[in-house]
Design a protein around this motif. Structure first.
Motif, PDB file in Angstrom:
ATOM      1  N   UNK A 271      -8.259  -8.993   0.603  1.00 21.26           N
ATOM      2  CA  UNK A 271      -8.719  -7.699   1.115  1.00 21.26           C
ATOM      3  C   UNK A 271     -10.007  -7.838   1.904  1.00 21.26           C
ATOM      4  N   UNK A 272     -10.713  -8.969   1.734  1.00 18.08           N
ATOM      5  CA  UNK A 272     -11.937  -9.257   2.487  1.00 18.08           C
ATOM      6  C   UNK A 272     -11.761 -10.611   3.176  1.00 18.08           C
ATOM      7  N   UNK A 273     -12.667 -10.911   4.106  1.00 16.61           N
ATOM      8  CA  UNK A 273     -12.677 -12.215   4.779  1.00 16.61           C
ATOM      9  C   UNK A 273     -11.321 -12.572   5.383  1.00 16.61           C
ATOM     10  N   UNK A 274     -10.607 -11.550   5.840  1.00 12.29           N
ATOM     11  CA  UNK A 274      -9.373 -11.741   6.612  1.00 12.29           C
ATOM     12  C   UNK A 274      -9.514 -10.848   7.838  1.00 12.29           C
ATOM     13  N   UNK A 391     -11.775  -6.418  14.157  1.00 17.45           N
ATOM     14  CA  UNK A 391     -12.744  -6.364  13.069  1.00 17.45           C
ATOM     15  C   UNK A 391     -13.921  -7.293  13.283  1.00 17.45           C
ATOM     16  N   UNK A 392     -14.746  -7.424  12.269  1.00 12.14           N
ATOM     17  CA  UNK A 392     -16.042  -8.075  12.434  1.00 12.14           C
ATOM     18  C   UNK A 392     -16.163  -9.492  11.912  1.00 12.14           C
ATOM     19  N   UNK A 393     -15.077 -10.080  11.422  1.00 16.52           N
ATOM     20  CA  UNK A 393     -15.174 -11.463  10.940  1.00 16.52           C
ATOM     21  C   UNK A 393     -14.943 -12.453  12.090  1.00 16.52           C
TER      22      UNK A 393
ATOM     23  N   UNK B 105     -15.961   1.164  -1.384  1.00 16.39           N
ATOM     24  CA  UNK B 105     -14.631   0.808  -0.880  1.00 16.39           C
ATOM     25  C   UNK B 105     -13.547   1.865  -1.137  1.00 16.39           C
ATOM     26  N   UNK B 106     -12.849   2.193  -0.069  1.00 17.28           N
ATOM     27  CA  UNK B 106     -11.758   3.159  -0.162  1.00 17.28           C
ATOM     28  C   UNK B 106     -10.546   2.447  -0.771  1.00 17.28           C
ATOM     29  N   UNK B 107     -10.006   3.026  -1.825  1.00 18.21           N
ATOM     30  CA  UNK B 107      -8.953   2.338  -2.572  1.00 18.21           C
ATOM     31  C   UNK B 107      -7.563   2.872  -2.269  1.00 18.21           C
ATOM     32  N   UNK B 108      -7.509   4.134  -1.858  1.00 17.57           N
ATOM     33  CA  UNK B 108      -6.213   4.800  -1.727  1.00 17.57           C
ATOM     34  C   UNK B 108      -5.992   5.226  -0.275  1.00 17.57           C
ATOM     35  N   UNK B 109      -4.819   4.945   0.239  1.00 20.15           N
ATOM     36  CA  UNK B 109      -4.472   5.316   1.618  1.00 20.15           C
ATOM     37  C   UNK B 109      -4.302   6.820   1.735  1.00 20.15           C
ATOM     38  N   UNK B 110      -4.660   7.329   2.905  1.00 20.04           N
ATOM     39  CA  UNK B 110      -4.401   8.755   3.178  1.00 20.04           C
ATOM     40  C   UNK B 110      -4.010   8.893   4.638  1.00 20.04           C
ATOM     41  N   UNK B 111      -3.393  10.027   4.949  1.00 18.22           N
ATOM     42  CA  UNK B 111      -2.937  10.247   6.322  1.00 18.22           C
ATOM     43  C   UNK B 111      -4.103  10.404   7.291  1.00 18.22           C
ATOM     44  N   UNK B 112      -5.247  10.788   6.751  1.00 18.40           N
ATOM     45  CA  UNK B 112      -6.370  11.123   7.626  1.00 18.40           C
ATOM     46  C   UNK B 112      -7.359   9.983   7.808  1.00 18.40           C
ATOM     47  N   UNK B 114      -8.180   5.675   8.449  1.00 23.44           N
ATOM     48  CA  UNK B 114      -7.676   4.359   8.856  1.00 23.44           C
ATOM     49  C   UNK B 114      -8.237   3.252   7.970  1.00 23.44           C
ATOM     50  N   UNK B 115      -8.914   3.657   6.895  1.00 22.83           N
ATOM     51  CA  UNK B 115      -9.571   2.667   6.034  1.00 22.83           C
ATOM     52  C   UNK B 115      -8.566   1.670   5.461  1.00 22.83           C
ATOM     53  N   UNK B 116      -9.035   0.424   5.295  1.00 24.48           N
ATOM     54  CA  UNK B 116      -8.203  -0.585   4.647  1.00 24.48           C
ATOM     55  C   UNK B 116      -8.224  -0.318   3.144  1.00 24.48           C
ATOM     56  N   UNK B 117      -7.049  -0.169   2.579  1.00 23.93           N
ATOM     57  CA  UNK B 117      -6.949   0.202   1.163  1.00 23.93           C
ATOM     58  C   UNK B 117      -6.022  -0.757   0.423  1.00 23.93           C
ATOM     59  N   UNK B 118      -5.953  -0.542  -0.880  1.00 27.11           N
ATOM     60  CA  UNK B 118      -4.996  -1.324  -1.688  1.00 27.11           C
ATOM     61  C   UNK B 118      -3.584  -1.111  -1.151  1.00 27.11           C
ATOM     62  N   UNK B 119      -3.284   0.111  -0.792  1.00 28.36           N
ATOM     63  CA  UNK B 119      -1.924   0.438  -0.359  1.00 28.36           C
ATOM     64  C   UNK B 119      -1.548  -0.139   0.985  1.00 28.36           C
ATOM     65  N   UNK B 120      -2.505  -0.167   1.916  1.00 28.08           N
ATOM     66  CA  UNK B 120      -2.122  -0.608   3.262  1.00 28.08           C
ATOM     67  C   UNK B 120      -2.620  -1.998   3.634  1.00 28.08           C
ATOM     68  N   UNK B 121      -3.432  -2.639   2.762  1.00 26.44           N
ATOM     69  CA  UNK B 121      -4.004  -3.928   3.178  1.00 26.44           C
ATOM     70  C   UNK B 121      -3.889  -5.035   2.120  1.00 26.44           C
ATOM     71  N   UNK B 122      -3.889  -4.659   0.845  1.00 24.87           N
ATOM     72  CA  UNK B 122      -3.859  -5.708  -0.190  1.00 24.87           C
ATOM     73  C   UNK B 122      -2.467  -6.323  -0.266  1.00 24.87           C
ATOM     74  N   UNK B 123      -2.346  -7.651  -0.153  1.00 28.04           N
ATOM     75  CA  UNK B 123      -1.021  -8.264  -0.125  1.00 28.04           C
ATOM     76  C   UNK B 123      -0.397  -8.532  -1.504  1.00 28.04           C
ATOM     77  N   UNK B 124      -1.194  -8.539  -2.571  1.00 32.45           N
ATOM     78  CA  UNK B 124      -0.648  -8.866  -3.902  1.00 32.45           C
ATOM     79  C   UNK B 124      -1.203  -7.902  -4.944  1.00 32.45           C
ATOM     80  N   UNK B 125      -0.318  -7.345  -5.753  1.00 24.64           N
ATOM     81  CA  UNK B 125      -0.749  -6.415  -6.806  1.00 24.64           C
ATOM     82  C   UNK B 125      -1.523  -7.141  -7.900  1.00 24.64           C
ATOM     83  N   UNK B 126      -1.211  -8.418  -8.095  1.00 30.97           N
ATOM     84  CA  UNK B 126      -1.902  -9.186  -9.146  1.00 30.97           C
ATOM     85  C   UNK B 126      -3.398  -9.307  -8.864  1.00 30.97           C
ATOM     86  N   UNK B 127      -3.757  -9.317  -7.560  1.00 27.00           N
ATOM     87  CA  UNK B 127      -5.171  -9.437  -7.183  1.00 27.00           C
ATOM     88  C   UNK B 127      -5.966  -8.250  -7.722  1.00 27.00           C
TER      89      UNK B 127
END
Lengths: 417, 197
Positions: A271-274, A391-393, B105-112, B114-127
């Motif tokens: 989620x970071x450094x990418x 982005x900024x990285x 840090x914004x954690x939850x995606x919303x329609x309004x 563009x923040x990177x969130x768990x829903x739209x950016x995190x690739x693994x749930x285990x993380x």
């Protein structure tokens, strides 16, 4: 010096050294004021102050246990909640004084007792082992000069920015420690091991996955920096250092290495450094590409018509700096700058270019070329290669300075988006 | 098998992707030097005999990482309903009442947003489990029980629309949650030389 003075430096002296030193420092600190222009002046100086006296007519302070900077020199880091930046424009040569090394913490600076410190290496190894700090220091040691740079080291967008503001998240030290290859050899790393997890003992228990190949090539567990033990902010008592790789992978306060055959996909490497590149997200972009920055003349300096030595530093995480080129006509033509020897692998390299300024407004800039043939790009080139959402990285673009007709120097601002 | 929302219920699908990705990274790694050229070991003993063998207890005490395949996940389970209450008490002050508001840090995606969130950016749930357990809450790191972390993980995945409100997150189910962003991730393609990437 006799034994008494060695052990009790203030005893038996008519003029107490401590008194003299304390008096000197207090007087000097109290009277130096910084004006809004940035100029340091001597204000309200007492008539009997040492500073006003002819230094050849008054006994100065005698030797002491710890040295201080001249009260006239006050380079400082610029801190935020998460990082502090090295004052690149105030430094000379290429070694960053340890107390000015940039910081980036994810859970503050932990207090670690070196006598209780342990490094655990386990996972795909024959002999899972715990090393004390004393153990680490008994191994064959290694010293090497190289830079550390945060991969989020880019700011722009307004004219009144200094090199410290723009890219002060890079610093250089001589690091001393034990090579990771030595430790991997000691614990018997499995031939099929390909990744290892490095974990810190800070409040974030910060983790990164690192290819074993990098660890074997030149990774080091460092316990010293610039001739002394690591500073707490730099990972005391021991940290991972990976020459040329983004700062975040150089895990501070390292307590654990788990050897594996796959990356762990930690928060800092997902989620970071990418960075977004086109419609993809680039991950494990470890290496810091070649970059340079002019450190003089830069904002807020004011220059005068005539000879100006343009100075700066250049570096590459892929190897040595092959050359640095300077333009004094806003990028129309480029001239080779002189590199200060020794030019070291993956290290800040000082450059200079002697320029006769005719007093007309112009722009000056520098670009680094490393020994792989990579040329520091413009921000436009990076945008073209990575897309609008990059982005900024890993933003290592050319930095340009406006020289105004009145001699004032301002950044030429740019925007990532 | 009804635990997870169908759209994301692809057992081993994520693992296959991970395998391909890992293989490409391995191949990339093979081009690098695999021995320490800088290390002059001539005259060195086979081992210096420094350090002490790590006991299983020592390793267990520190080995808190969780891999994408679920290795390292502890016993326990959590649900979004229970996670919601823990979130409100321990997380909302930094991340907002619903994970959208911030300020941190914004954690939850919303329609309004563009923040990177768990829903739209995190690739693994285990993380998510790994990170919350090791580093959160910011002012009391490492203070959550494994059950609390499972509850919070379930809540945040549900808030991002990735699992149902009744889904139970545990060592078996969590690695199977396929994150939409996972397919976006590619390894570094920069190699030095003239090319700008």
């Amino acid at each position: 010096m006799n034994d008494v003075s060695k052990n009790q430096p203030n005893k038996g002296r008519k003029l107490s050294r401590r008194h003299l030193l304390g008096g000197m420092a207090a007087t000097a600190a109290a009277v130096l004021l910084k004006q809004s222009s940035g100029q340091v002046i001597q204000a309200g100086l007492a008539k009997d102050s040492l500073l006003l006296q002819d230094p050849t007519k008054v006994l100065g302070p005698l030797p002491s246990q710890l040295g201080d900077r001249s009260p006239f020199e006050q380079p400082v880091r610029k801190p935020s909640d998460t990082s502090s930046r090295t004052p690149l424009q105030d430094l000379y040569g290429t070694i960053t004084p340890s107390d000015l090394h940039f910081e980036r913490h994810h859970g503050g600076i932990p207090a670690i007792d070196p006598h209780k410190y342990e490094l655990l290496i386990h996972g795909m190894v024959e002999r899972p082992t715990v090393f004390t700090l004393a153990d680490l220091k008994r191994f064959p040691s290694f010293s090497r000069i190289f830079f550390l740079e945060c991969s989020g080291n880019f700011r722009s967008g307004k004219e009144q920015l200094t090199p410290q503001d723009i890219c002060g998240l890079t610093s250089q030290s001589e690091w001393t420690g034990v090579m990771l290859a030595t430790l991997f050899r000691e614990v018997g790393i499995h031939p099929k091991a390909s990744w290892f997890l490095a974990e810190g003992s800070d409040a974030a228990v910060m983790t990164r996955s690192i290819p074993v190949s990098k660890g074997m090539e030149d990774g080091m567990i460092a316990f010293a920096q610039n001739g002394e033990a690591l500073r707490p902010a730099q990972g005391y008592p021991a940290r991972l250092v990976l020459p040329g790789w983004e700062g975040n992978t150089n895990v501070k306060w390292i307590r654990r290495i788990e050897v594996s055959d796959q990356p762990f996909m930690t928060r800092e490497e997902t989620s970071k450094y990418t960075e977004q590149v086109g419609d993809k997200v680039r991950q494990f972009s470890f290496v810091m590409d070649a970059r340079s920055v002019i450190t003089f003349p830069t904002f807020p300096a004011v220059v005068h018509k005539g000879w100006i030595e343009i100075r700066g530093i250049a570096w590459s995480g892929r190897g040595k700096i092959a050359r640095v080129e300077v333009s004094t006509d806003a990028g129309k033509s480029w001239q080779p700058a002189q590199l200060q020897e020794p030019v070291l692998d993956k290290a800040h390299t000082a450059f200079r270019y002697l320029w006769q300024w005719d007093g007309k407004a112009t722009e000056i800039m520098s670009r680094a070329v490393d020994d792989t043939g990579y040329t520091q790009p413009t921000l436009e080139q990076l945008k073209e290669a990575r897309g609008a959402n990059m982005g900024g990285y890993h933003v290592n673009s050319i930095i340009s300075w406006q020289i105004k007709g009145d001699g004032s120097v301002l950044l030429r601002p740019e925007n990532i988006r | 098998m009804n635990i997870l929302r169908n759209a994301y219920l692809r057992p081993f699908g994520g693992c296959r992707l991970l395998l391909c990705f890992t293989l490409s990274l391995l191949l990339w790694g093979c081009n690098e030097k695999t021995t320490a050229d800088a290390l002059e070991t001539k005259g060195w003993p086979e081992q210096f005999g420094l350090g002490k063998p790590a006991t299983e207890q020592q390793v267990a005490a520190w080995d808190i990482d969780v891999r994408p395949d679920g290795k390292g996940l502890p016993a326990g389970a959590g649900t979004a309903v229970q996670g919601r209450a823990i979130y409100a008490a321990k997380c909302a002050s930094c991340h907002g009442n619903t994970g959208v508001e911030g300020p941190f840090n914004h954690l939850v995606s919303s329609d309004t947003s563009k923040a990177k969130t768990i829903g739209n950016y995190w690739p693994y749930a285990t993380t998510l489990f790994d990170y919350v357990r090791r580093a959160m809450p910011f002012n009391a790191p490492g203070s959550l029980t494994n059950a609390e972390v499972y509850h919070l993980t379930a809540y945040l995945l549900h808030a991002n629309g990735l699992v149902d409100s009744t889904s139970v997150m545990d060592a078996q189910t969590l690695p199977k949650v396929v994150m939409p962003a996972q397919q976006l991730f590619v390894p570094d393609n920069r190699t030095g030389g003239a090319q700008i990437r």
